[in-house]
Design an enzyme around this catalytic site. Sequence first.
Site, PDB file in Angstrom:
ATOM      1  CG  HIS A 156      95.014  59.587  40.697  1.00 50.18           C
ATOM      2  ND1 HIS A 156      94.421  60.417  39.782  1.00 50.18           N
ATOM      3  CD2 HIS A 156      94.686  60.100  41.916  1.00 50.18           C
ATOM      4  CE1 HIS A 156      93.755  61.382  40.401  1.00 50.18           C
ATOM      5  NE2 HIS A 156      93.912  61.210  41.708  1.00 50.18           N
ATOM      6  NE  ARG A 204      91.159  66.056  41.857  1.00 52.37           N
ATOM      7  CZ  ARG A 204      90.848  64.889  42.352  1.00 52.37           C
ATOM      8  NH1 ARG A 204      91.130  63.788  41.685  1.00 52.37           N
ATOM      9  NH2 ARG A 204      90.259  64.788  43.522  1.00 52.37           N
TER      10      ARG A 204
END
Length: 314
Positions: free
Chosen positions: A277, A229
């Site tokens: 991502h 993350r």
Amino acid sequence: MGVPCVALLSEVLDMAYLADTFREACPDIDLRLGPELGRLDDIDAAVCWFPPHGRLAALPKLKLVQSLAAGIDHLIADPALPRHLPLCRVVDTSMTAGMKAYVTWAVVEQQRRMRAYVEHSAASRWKEQPFENPRRHRVGIAGLGQLGSACAAALAGIGYPVRGWSRSAKTDVPEGVTAFHGAEQLDEFLSGCDTLVCLLPLTPQTRGFLNTSLFAKLPRGAHLINVGRGDHLVEADLLPALDSGQLSAATLDAFSQEPLPADHPFWADPRILITPHIATRTDRQVIAQQTLANLALLQQGQRPPYQVDLERGY
């Protein structure tokens, strides 16, 4: 159970890509998209990826908050999140293949100096880079969950010495992977990571895990890969570590702010490779099927298998 009413909520993603899949899974579904959700007290479940803060708290009959993926940090960042509501993450075993491919590529791309070959090829230049045998390049995986263990096994299978670290001891460590656990073994783990891959869950304990203090415990010139993350990384600590030579490169797929702003200094630094991502993706059918199954279980008074313990953060 009547016809389910499901809202698709995100500030950063066009959630319309899920609409057909939900309708295939449940043809009579009442699906709500976009900023105008109609009658708010009709909505049973909200499928979310960075939903607007306060939106979930405005849904009075909500029974399920469903994350679009395995992570839930984008949900608990909302100070108004109704913490009494069941919150579920998606578990998609097909994500493993995508993450293995990405992490293997990221390790090899840097360790074998493939970026230089791309540049030389574009310039019609035949030039060999120094060769380092994979057996001499140690890869560490921080986080030995489903994805981390799969990546560790894949890298060990092509010849890299692999070590893994988890916060608690694991009983199912892949063959050929040296396991470490707990705060007392973290420094020893880090000392043998020529490449460090972060695949930890994001919790209050792991937020800011990748910082100046941790970088100093890696071998000088280490390569950092963050596919966890964005908030695992203290962004302000990365460029000084690269400038000092403590890190030689970073491959980043997750960021505290997404999309990464165009004026962010990471874009201009050739030592940092940015991907948007995309390390792996949750299958749309899995999202729809698990959401509807979770809602059905809750309406029957049962606990869904992937309901999150908010105290633990996963």
